[in-house]
Design a protein around this motif. Structure first.
Motif, PDB file in Angstrom:
ATOM      1  N   ARG A 156      33.651  98.092 -34.940  1.00  0.00           N
ATOM      2  CA  ARG A 156      33.647  96.640 -34.696  1.00  0.00           C
ATOM      3  C   ARG A 156      34.304  95.856 -35.830  1.00  0.00           C
ATOM      4  N   PRO A 225      38.714  95.111 -27.992  1.00  0.00           N
ATOM      5  CA  PRO A 225      38.370  95.792 -26.745  1.00  0.00           C
ATOM      6  C   PRO A 225      36.878  95.720 -26.426  1.00  0.00           C
ATOM      7  N   PHE A 226      36.174  94.815 -27.094  1.00  0.00           N
ATOM      8  CA  PHE A 226      34.711  94.768 -26.928  1.00  0.00           C
ATOM      9  C   PHE A 226      34.368  93.797 -25.807  1.00  0.00           C
ATOM     10  N   THR A 227      34.600  94.243 -24.609  1.00  0.00           N
ATOM     11  CA  THR A 227      34.493  93.356 -23.452  1.00  0.00           C
ATOM     12  C   THR A 227      33.057  92.930 -23.172  1.00  0.00           C
ATOM     13  N   SER A 228      32.092  93.699 -23.716  1.00  0.00           N
ATOM     14  CA  SER A 228      30.709  93.231 -23.511  1.00  0.00           C
ATOM     15  C   SER A 228      30.150  92.624 -24.792  1.00  0.00           C
ATOM     16  N   GLY A 229      31.031  92.143 -25.639  1.00  0.00           N
ATOM     17  CA  GLY A 229      30.601  91.387 -26.809  1.00  0.00           C
ATOM     18  C   GLY A 229      30.650  92.179 -28.098  1.00  0.00           C
TER      19      GLY A 229
END
Lengths: 355, 433
Positions: A156, A225-229
């Motif tokens: 992250r 690419p952290f589509t869910s946060g």
């Protein structure tokens, strides 16, 4: 050694067949308050360094500290002494936020930002803190995290991003390490200090409609690419009235306190000391939470399941493998505490998980 | 390895004790397991390798079935064995089922554990795995075998033979490639196999992380400690014991890569790698990047690093004509070429480490052996192949990797005397096969 092993094993085998169920809570509490003389000697030495340093560098207002021998800095924001109503009496408040009660606190400084990986990786790896080139006996002897077998930022981001996935024990030991390095006393905030600081002198610091300006939470945190946060760099939203960034959202923050029900009685500098490994109180909500959980009065109880991905025995005392939304920040109390309080703020005595 | 007489020092360090009578727990004559039949009695477990992972696996095995009893442990170090036993006994859940009849120390300790139990947990450094697995299967024992299964190709071949034998004997053999026992990743792979991302094109897989178990400088080595002992105690830093980072850690990526390919092997691999931080006498790289070519032009890029102060992340991007499966950084999800989330995993994730043992012991109990984790050998070999490619600087075929005669593990491993390891590999000079 051979003979000793035999003896210990026999005794332990007998004990194991006789004992059923978990150790009694009193035993855990006694363990939590026990003092290890060797560690106490270390704390005494650090305290002496802090006393000496505080005479040389009196603090007032906000100030910035550079970690010795590095270019990494952090800012401390002053939080005035005062009183506030802790918890919530709102009809829709969660049961653990009640009863609302009066709390009086001494002054302290709080890190304006959540502890970043820039800071935390120096604690994990001495080479990152340039400690190999600049040895310091007091620092070199301190307890530090073992190298993790998982990658603890989970991709992250490191530079400028908040550190995550550490245990409360690790956060306490980080505070001890940073105190020894800088000669300034740090510890986790108590739950009351955290909530007081979050409110920034107001009753409702952020109107729900304005949350997006102040906090990273489930709705606004996704980023490729952290589509869910995911978490974001610290200090990229507005600070509160006391200059504190990301108190709400981004990563939840450890406090010093055991998670326990509130009492209606007014309190002065309350500190719910650790008596068992779980739960401890965690605050502020995170990038993973919806807006209802991103509030100054909201409380989260730490849980053993936050280490699910740790296959070892014992499970690591340093890492919460399944808490990618959990971080912390430190406070510097205006008043230097007793050596005993300093000891307990850095040694919760309950670092080892039950199993 | 180590089938010959052990050095005197080890013999002295061996110890066997019986606490059964004192603890009142030792019922004589547990029935031997008859393969292919269900088991209703207690199963005796033996732990080989008592480090943190071994202790964890023993705890999971004890948790998996209330009739499991841990009776024997082995390690090279009696204090490590002792601590593991003490920790396990202190468990509130299963401590009363830790009834040690034999605790053994030394290089041949594994053999003594294997001969006295029904199920063996293999959790030593991976260099020893082929020898231990072969011994366990030869002795008709069910096995939980940690990943990777070997550090060199001869070791992999030995494991392939042991797996065949386990199948012939109807023994259970579960591999510690934990992600195959994770419901979340399993569901994601199912999506790929059902065509959710179209025809597979490419797979980019990373394990960028910190150093795992750095070796202290040679000056920290206690006087009189033999080369072998020093190397085993710092096993992560030697190719013969640990296999190097690509084989020990990024082998999880290798396993996911093989999973996407239905465990069918690649054609060839080219790789680069090296070391930036002084090795302190160890001989492993701290970074690799390997490009694998699979049939139908499917290209896989596997990169890893164990370094401080760098970008970190463990990801898999499995790219197809109709979308990309992303693993890591949140729940598994499939993104379409125009950036929409087409599928995302939802639900409660298993404790995959516990699941491995639940599956193993359910199979043993039911008399339906679980022994089809053939990825134990093939996924380990995919990583070893990548290492061969990076070390040698050559393009390596799967057949060359499988048949490589490069033997890293000494045969036998000798406790005392000199054991020099080769220096860091030099691409263009180091031999791969």
């Amino acid at each position: 050694m051979k003979g000793l092993f035999v003896l210990i094993s026999v005794a332990a085998a007998i004990a194991a067949t006789e004992r059923i169920g978990p150790p009694p809570p009193q035993a855990l509490a006694a363990q939590a308050t026990a003092i290890d003389p060797k560690e106490m000697a270390v704390v005494e030495k650090i305290r002496a360094r802090i006393e000496e340093q505080s005479k040389k560098t009196p603090r007032s207002g906000a100030y910035t500290v550079t970690v010795p021998n590095t270019v990494v800095t952090y800012t401390m924001a002053p939080v005035p002494a005062g009183e506030f109503t802790m918890g919530s009496s709102a009809a829709d408040a969660k049961p653990d936020e009640k009863p609302a009660h009066n709390v009086k606190l001494d002054a302290f400084w709080m890190q304006a930002h959540e502890v970043t990986w820039d800071l935390y990786l120096m604690f994990m790896f001495a080479d990152q803190a340039k400690e190999t080139e600049h040895p310091d006996a007091m620092v070199d002897g301190l307890s530090r995290p073992t190298a993790p077998f998982l990658e603890m930022s989970f991709g992250r981001g490191n530079n400028g991003f908040p550190a995550i996935s550490m245990t409360q024990h690790a956060a306490n030991k980080f505070a001890q390490w940073l105190s020894a390095k800088t000669g300034e006393y740090y510890r986790l905030p108590t739950e009351a200090e955290w909530e007081y600081a979050c409110r920034g002198g107001g009753k409702t610091p952020v109107a729900p409609a304005q949350l997006d300006e102040y906090a990273w939470f489930a709705k606004n945190s996704p980023a490729p690419p952290f589509t869910s946060g995911t978490y974001h760099k610290v200090g990229t939203k507005k600070p509160n009235a006391w200059g504190l960034y990301d108190m709400l959202g981004n990563v939840m923050e450890w406090t010093l306190d055991q998670y326990a029900p509130y009492s209606a009685a007014p309190a002065v500098n309350p500190w719910v000391r650790s008596a068992q490994p779980y739960p401890h109180a965690v605050r502020g909500g995170s990038w993973n939470d919806d807006e209802t959980r991103v509030a100054c009065s909201g409380r989260v109880a730490s849980d053993l399941s936050w280490k699910k991905l740790d296959p070892q025995l014992p499970k690591s005392i340093w890492y919460m493998t399944n808490a990618q939304w959990l971080g912390f920040r430190l406070v510097h109390p205006a008043k230097l505490p007793s050596v005993e309080d300093m000891y307990h703020a850095w040694n919760n005595g309950v670092a080892v998980d039950p199993y | 390895m180590a089938t010959k007489k052990e050095p005197t020092k080890i013999e002295r360090r061996d110890f066997l004790k019986k606490t059964g009578t004192a603890a009142g727990v030792l019922a004589a004559g547990f029935p031997a397991i008859i393969s292919g039949q269900s088991v209703t009695n207690s199963l005796k477990l033996g732990l080989v390798g008592c480090g943190g992972r071994g202790g964890g696996a023993a705890g999971q095995a004890l948790t998996a079935d209330p009739n499991n009893v841990l009776t024997a442990v082995a390690d090279i170090d009696e204090q490590i064995a002792e601590s593991a036993v003490t920790r396990l006994k202190n468990s509130q859940k299963y401590g009363s089922r830790v009834k040690i009849e034999g605790a053994f120390a030394g290089l041949d300790a594994y053999d003594k554990v294997i001969s006295s139990v029904d199920v063996v947990i293999l959790a030593t450094p991976p260099g020893f795995r082929p020898q231990h697995l072969t011994a366990a299967i030869n002795a008709n024992k069910h096995v939980f075998c940690e990943k990777p299964c070997a550090t060199d190709s001869p070791g992999v071949r030995q494991v392939i033979e042991a797996q065949k034998l386990a199948q012939q004997k109807n023994l259970s053999l579960v591999a510690g490639f934990c992600w195959r026992y994770n419901n979340m990743i399993t569901e994601a792979v199912k999506q790929v196999k059902s065509g959710a991302i179209g025809r597979l094109v490419s797979h980019y897989s990373t394990y960028y992380t910190n150093p795992v178990k750095p070796i202290p400088p040679e000056s920290a080595r206690p006087a009189g400690m033999s080369d072998t002992e020093w190397q085993i105690r710092n096993w992560y830093n030697f190719t013969w014991t640990g296999g190097d980072s690509l084989v020990e850690q990024a082998v999880h990526n290798a396993d996911k890569i093989m999973w996407m390919m239905d465990d069918k092997p690649p054609i060839s691999a080219v790789g680069v790698g090296g070391r930036a931080v002084p090795a302190n006498g160890g001989n492993i790289f701290d970074h690799f990047e390997v490009n694998y070519l699979f049939p139908n032009g499917y290209r896989v890029f596997l990169a890893n690093r164990q370094s401080t102060g760098c970008y970190n992340g463990t990801f898999d991007y499995v790219m197809g004509t109709d979308g990309t499966l992303m693993l890591g950084g949140g729940p598994p999800r499939i993104e379409t070429p125009d950036g929409k989330i087409k599928w995302q995993w939802q639900g409660e994730e298993y404790d995959m480490y516990q699941r491995e043992h639940d599956v193993l012991f359910a199979a043993i109990r039911a008399g339906k052996p679980k022994n089809d984790d053939l990825n134990l050998a093939t996924s380990s070999l995919l990583a070893i192949m990548g290492r061969h490619a990076a070390y040698s600087g050559q393009q390596i075929t799967w057949e060359q990797a499988l048949n490589s005669q490069v033997r890293l593990v000494p045969d036998p491993v000798v406790w005392n005397g000199k054991h020099e390891v080769p220096g860091l590999a030099i691409p263009g000079k180091t031999q791969a096969f």
